[in-house]
Enzyme design. Structure first.
Site, PDB file in Angstrom:
ATOM      1  N   LYS A  54      -0.517   7.663  -1.871  1.00 25.29           N
ATOM      2  CA  LYS A  54      -0.925   6.287  -2.219  1.00 25.29           C
ATOM      3  C   LYS A  54      -0.958   6.119  -3.740  1.00 25.29           C
ATOM      4  O   LYS A  54      -0.507   5.101  -4.275  1.00 25.29           O
ATOM      5  CB  LYS A  54      -2.296   5.978  -1.600  1.00 25.29           C
ATOM      6  N   GLN A  98     -10.922   6.464   1.472  1.00 30.24           N
ATOM      7  CA  GLN A  98     -10.143   7.193   2.476  1.00 30.24           C
ATOM      8  C   GLN A  98     -11.048   7.669   3.618  1.00 30.24           C
ATOM      9  O   GLN A  98     -12.121   8.232   3.385  1.00 30.24           O
ATOM     10  CB  GLN A  98      -9.425   8.382   1.807  1.00 30.24           C
ATOM     11  N   ASP A 121      -7.700  -2.372   2.558  1.00 29.31           N
ATOM     12  CA  ASP A 121      -7.485  -1.770   3.879  1.00 29.31           C
ATOM     13  C   ASP A 121      -7.651  -2.814   4.995  1.00 29.31           C
ATOM     14  O   ASP A 121      -7.242  -2.575   6.132  1.00 29.31           O
ATOM     15  CB  ASP A 121      -8.523  -0.663   4.129  1.00 29.31           C
TER      16      ASP A 121
END
Ligand code: GUN
Length: 297
Positions: A54, A98, A121
């Site tokens: 990422k 994460q 997200d």
């Protein structure tokens, strides 16, 4: 093999290059550079690999990247304080924590602490609610990438029967909402579904996101179906090797499906490209700039 192979790597590369061009144009016109902060707790090998990918993609797109790698023992209060600082930081337009998180930390408290407008997200309940109610929020990356692949393959999805296998808040549930928005007839299967083959026989579109390796046999598919495989599991292969497999038995499915994503090289690359798309969208909204062309949702 008779099915067309859906090349997620190529589609994702195209999307990343479009985003890089938009980022450069935005910086030239306004001086604003989209910024993404990524937080990783602990050293889980898979999470470390995803986070490194990422960060690399963020930098390659010309965005500002902030990485916070914290020890697994970090307290919830420390993590929430960091999220508060990033929420208030005008150079940060997207925040990603994460998952999974260590056991001492409440996932829901952490996800709800991220400002919804920086929640790239799409996991905050405000964004989940907007997706369900038809509002304009931020859509989770993996289902957004799946929808792009499906629409590129099939065009208009109205009236098609779609089966989502798996109902996690990260993939299955938002995927179902996106397909409903496209006027699909929706079937959702999960671990308590009795007769999965009976549902598969009806489905023009199958999204397999159960985390169950090779769950779906080609013999159960409707001939010509479009099959999107979100699963990725490493299984032992011959002579001490390993192999990556999806939730679909690729060899048998490729003989029946009309089109199918490979594992790897299908959905995975789309997830990261869509994270970049969400960061750019969040940046534009936070800076009060005109919305870019809607890519999905
Ligand atoms: N862990 C596995 N997939 C994801 C994802 O899409 N976002 C975050 N934040 N964590 C994950």
């Amino acid at each position: 093999m008779t099915a067309r192979l859906i090349d997620g790597r190529a589609r994702a590369a195209r999307l990343r290059s479009e985003i890089a061009q938009e980022v450069a144009a935005l910086a030239a016109a306004t001086g604003t550079v989209p910024g993404l902060a990524v937080i990783l707790l602990g050293e889980d090998p898979a999470s470390s690999v995803y986070v490194a990918a990422k960060i690399r993609a963020t930098e390659a797109a010309g965005m500002h990247s902030v990485a916070h790698r914290l020890p697994a023992e970090t307290s919830e209060a420390e993590l929430l304080a960091l999220i508060d600082r990033l929420n208030a930081d005008p150079s940060v337009h997207g925040i990603l924590v994460q998952l999974p998180l260590p056991p001492q930390i409440s996932r829901s408290r952490v996800l709800e602490a991220v400002a919804p407008e920086k929640d790239v997200d799409g996991f905050h309940p405000v964004n989940a609610g907007r997706l369900a109610s038809g509002g304009e929020g931020i859509v989770p990356c993996t289902p957004m990438g799946c929808l792009m692949l499906i629409e590129e393959e099939l065009g208009d999805l109205r009236g098609k029967t779609a089966l989502v296998i798996g109902c996690s808040p990260i993939v299955g549930r938002p995927m179902a909402q996106l397909l409903l928005r496209r006027d699909c007839t929706l079937l959702v299967a999960h671990r308590h579904t009795g007769d999965l083959p009976a549902l598969l026989r009806q489905a023009d579109i199958v999204i397999a996101a159960a985390g169950a390796p090779e769950l779906v046999s080609g013999a159960w598919l409707k001939p010509g179906a479009t099959v999107i495989d979100v699963g990725i599991t490493r299984l032992p292969g011959p002579d001490g090797t390993t192999r990556l497999v999806g939730d679909v038995d690729f060899a048998s499915a490729a003989e029946v499906a009309g089109a199918i994503t490979p594992v790897p090289g299908g959905v995975g690359p789309m997830t990261i490209a869509c994270l970049l798309a969400n960061t750019l969208t969040a940046c534009r909204r936070l800076e009060g700039l005109p919305a870019p062309a809607q890519r999905a949702a």
